[in-house]
Design a protein around this motif. Structure first.
Motif, PDB file in Angstrom:
ATOM      1  N   VAL A  57      43.964  26.044  40.590  1.00 19.32           N
ATOM      2  CA  VAL A  57      44.881  26.076  39.440  1.00 19.32           C
ATOM      3  C   VAL A  57      44.153  26.591  38.197  1.00 19.32           C
ATOM      4  O   VAL A  57      44.681  27.435  37.452  1.00 19.32           O
ATOM      5  CB  VAL A  57      45.487  24.673  39.183  1.00 19.32           C
ATOM      6  CG1 VAL A  57      46.320  24.662  37.915  1.00 19.32           C
ATOM      7  CG2 VAL A  57      46.337  24.239  40.375  1.00 19.32           C
ATOM      8  N   ILE A  58      42.913  26.112  37.970  1.00 21.69           N
ATOM      9  CA  ILE A  58      42.118  26.565  36.813  1.00 21.69           C
ATOM     10  C   ILE A  58      41.813  28.059  36.931  1.00 21.69           C
ATOM     11  O   ILE A  58      41.822  28.782  35.944  1.00 21.69           O
ATOM     12  CB  ILE A  58      40.814  25.752  36.701  1.00 21.69           C
ATOM     13  CG1 ILE A  58      41.127  24.425  36.017  1.00 21.69           C
ATOM     14  CG2 ILE A  58      39.745  26.479  35.909  1.00 21.69           C
ATOM     15  CD1 ILE A  58      39.938  23.605  35.676  1.00 21.69           C
ATOM     16  N   SER A  59      41.544  28.510  38.162  1.00 13.19           N
ATOM     17  CA  SER A  59      41.245  29.934  38.384  1.00 13.19           C
ATOM     18  C   SER A  59      42.419  30.816  37.984  1.00 13.19           C
ATOM     19  O   SER A  59      42.231  31.874  37.383  1.00 13.19           O
ATOM     20  CB  SER A  59      40.888  30.176  39.857  1.00 13.19           C
ATOM     21  OG  SER A  59      39.716  29.478  40.199  1.00 13.19           O
ATOM     22  N   ALA A  60      43.645  30.376  38.309  1.00 15.66           N
ATOM     23  CA  ALA A  60      44.847  31.142  37.926  1.00 15.66           C
ATOM     24  C   ALA A  60      44.962  31.226  36.408  1.00 15.66           C
ATOM     25  O   ALA A  60      45.274  32.288  35.854  1.00 15.66           O
ATOM     26  CB  ALA A  60      46.096  30.491  38.526  1.00 15.66           C
ATOM     27  N   ALA A  61      44.670  30.117  35.714  1.00 19.25           N
ATOM     28  CA  ALA A  61      44.703  30.118  34.236  1.00 19.25           C
ATOM     29  C   ALA A  61      43.587  31.000  33.677  1.00 19.25           C
ATOM     30  O   ALA A  61      43.778  31.699  32.676  1.00 19.25           O
ATOM     31  CB  ALA A  61      44.560  28.697  33.713  1.00 19.25           C
ATOM     32  N   ASN A  62      42.419  30.982  34.353  1.00 18.27           N
ATOM     33  CA  ASN A  62      41.292  31.826  33.901  1.00 18.27           C
ATOM     34  C   ASN A  62      41.582  33.307  34.053  1.00 18.27           C
ATOM     35  O   ASN A  62      41.097  34.128  33.275  1.00 18.27           O
ATOM     36  CB  ASN A  62      40.019  31.454  34.667  1.00 18.27           C
ATOM     37  CG  ASN A  62      39.348  30.224  34.096  1.00 18.27           C
ATOM     38  OD1 ASN A  62      39.747  29.718  33.047  1.00 18.27           O
ATOM     39  ND2 ASN A  62      38.326  29.728  34.763  1.00 18.27           N
ATOM     40  N   PHE A  63      42.359  33.674  35.086  1.00 21.68           N
ATOM     41  CA  PHE A  63      42.803  35.061  35.249  1.00 21.68           C
ATOM     42  C   PHE A  63      43.514  35.516  33.975  1.00 21.68           C
ATOM     43  O   PHE A  63      43.206  36.569  33.411  1.00 21.68           O
ATOM     44  CB  PHE A  63      43.786  35.169  36.416  1.00 21.68           C
ATOM     45  CG  PHE A  63      43.188  35.654  37.700  1.00 21.68           C
ATOM     46  CD1 PHE A  63      42.958  37.004  37.903  1.00 21.68           C
ATOM     47  CD2 PHE A  63      42.858  34.780  38.706  1.00 21.68           C
ATOM     48  CE1 PHE A  63      42.420  37.459  39.090  1.00 21.68           C
ATOM     49  CE2 PHE A  63      42.317  35.216  39.896  1.00 21.68           C
ATOM     50  CZ  PHE A  63      42.093  36.565  40.094  1.00 21.68           C
ATOM     51  N   ALA A  64      44.482  34.703  33.546  1.00 22.67           N
ATOM     52  CA  ALA A  64      45.277  35.028  32.356  1.00 22.67           C
ATOM     53  C   ALA A  64      44.388  35.102  31.119  1.00 22.67           C
ATOM     54  O   ALA A  64      44.500  36.033  30.311  1.00 22.67           O
ATOM     55  CB  ALA A  64      46.370  33.981  32.169  1.00 22.67           C
TER      56      ALA A  64
END
Length: 365
Positions: free
Chosen positions: A287-294
């Motif tokens: 989940v954090i990785s998806a936010a880090n993408f953004a």
């Protein structure tokens, strides 16, 4: 038994994800952007390297603008493999000239260069012998600029398509670097504790206290301006969140019975962390990785806007906004709004997929 249970949990998470309309929509949207990024030069009307074919006489034209384009072949066209053209763009040494009218008489072609605002362009004459088989007609075609042209007369649609590469791939590289460093640091700190934990937490807190953009600027200036430098700089600033989450999860997981059992069986620390603990705590990390993408896409856009991201003539959405933000008050806002909407939609897709993954991986719901 545990393998069957983990498989059933995966299927349950997948089913929950499929029921989330915005999550699934974002997933397919990101696949589409990924394909556009890879095959940008095959799709873009201007397939020259970085979509950098300039025509100053047709600068800042509205979407849907049409003009006749004369291509004067060059003797010095460089040899390129098909794959090189597909993925890096065509090394184009031909001359493209926007024209308003032309006339072929005998062995010469007379054409009038395009000029806007009702001004008559310069009239020029060229020998037909410069064209293969002395036939100029195949080299004159009407070009349509679907998104209009930028302030240098470049095709805006082509620049947007090619610019998707930087914004899309910076997410992958930055998240990969942040996971590599963050998971390692968090695992070591959480599992071993004591002085090791104190040192790593001090490093995390120091990095956390520095504003992300300032840290990225400092790293970029140290590594130099450029394409890969920005990727590395953004990745090096995003590991802190991952490390903190992994550390917290491991502190609670290492007291579980399956870890005690693994220790009793004589397994080494490395195996316990990688084979037993990490697979069980990856849900919040995903989940954090998806936010880090953004976040990576936004930081790169900010750096390009400040002029220390991808350097010209490279196409970057942030740089396109930087070049044209003053056109918002000059009556041509689409020059800045189009790349702005591209950044917004890509960031939104990553945030929606992050929310969908959070809901799908939440075992309590």
């Amino acid at each position: 038994m545990s393998n069957h249970k983990s498989n059933s949990l995966k299927q349950l998470a997948l089913q929950k994800f499929r029921k989330n309309f915005w999550g699934v929509f974002s997933f397919y949207f990101l696949i589409l952007v990924g394909l556009v990024s890879i095959f940008a030069y095959l799709i873009a009307p201007d397939s020259s390297r970085h979509a950098n074919q300039m025509h100053l006489s047709i600068h800042s034209k509205s979407p849907g603008f049409k003009v006749n384009m004369l291509t004067i072949p060059s003797e010095f066209n460089q040899e390129q493999s098909v794959l090189n053209k597909w993925f890096l763009g065509k090394k184009n040494s031909d001359t493209e000239v926007p024209i308003s009218e032309y006339n072929i008489q005998g062995e010469t072609l007379t054409y009038t260069e395009y000029a806007s605002d009702g001004v008559k362009g310069e009239q020029k004459t060229i020998a037909l012998s410069v064209f293969p088989e002395s036939d100029a007609k195949p080299y004159i075609e009407q070009k349509t600029f679907l998104f209009g042209t930028d302030k240098y007369g470049r095709d805006l649609l082509s620049r947007v398509l090619v610019g998707a590469r930087i914004s899309f791939f910076i997410g992958f590289v930055a998240v990969f670097i942040s996971l590599l460093i963050g998971v390692f640091m968090g695992s070591v700190a959480g599992y071993f504790g004591g002085k090791v934990d104190a040192v790593i937490m001090w490093l995390i807190n120091v990095t956390w206290s520095i504003p992300t953009l300032l840290l990225v600027i400092a790293i970029t200036l140290a590594l130099g301006k450029g394409f890969w430098q920005v990727f590395i700089a953004v990745g090096l600033t995003m590991w802190v969140e991952v490390a903190r989450v992994v550390r917290g999860q491991i502190i609670s997981a290492k007291e579980m019975q399956y870890v005690t059992a693994a220790r009793a069986l004589g397994y080494g620390d490395f195996r316990i962390i990688t084979k037993h603990i990490l697979p069980n705590i990856m849900a919040p990390v995903i989940v954090i990785s998806a936010a880090n993408f953004a976040a990576a896409i936004l930081i790169e856009s900010g750096l390009s806007f400040l002029g220390i991201g991808a350097q010209p003539p490279m196409a970057s959405w942030g740089a396109m906004i930087k070049d044209h933000y003053n056109y918002i008050i000059l009556g041509k806002p689409y020059l800045a709004i189009i790349p702005g909407l591209c950044i917004m939609s890509l960031v939104m897709a990553f945030m929606l997929i992050g929310n969908a993954l959070r809901d799908a991986l939440d075992v309590k719901s």
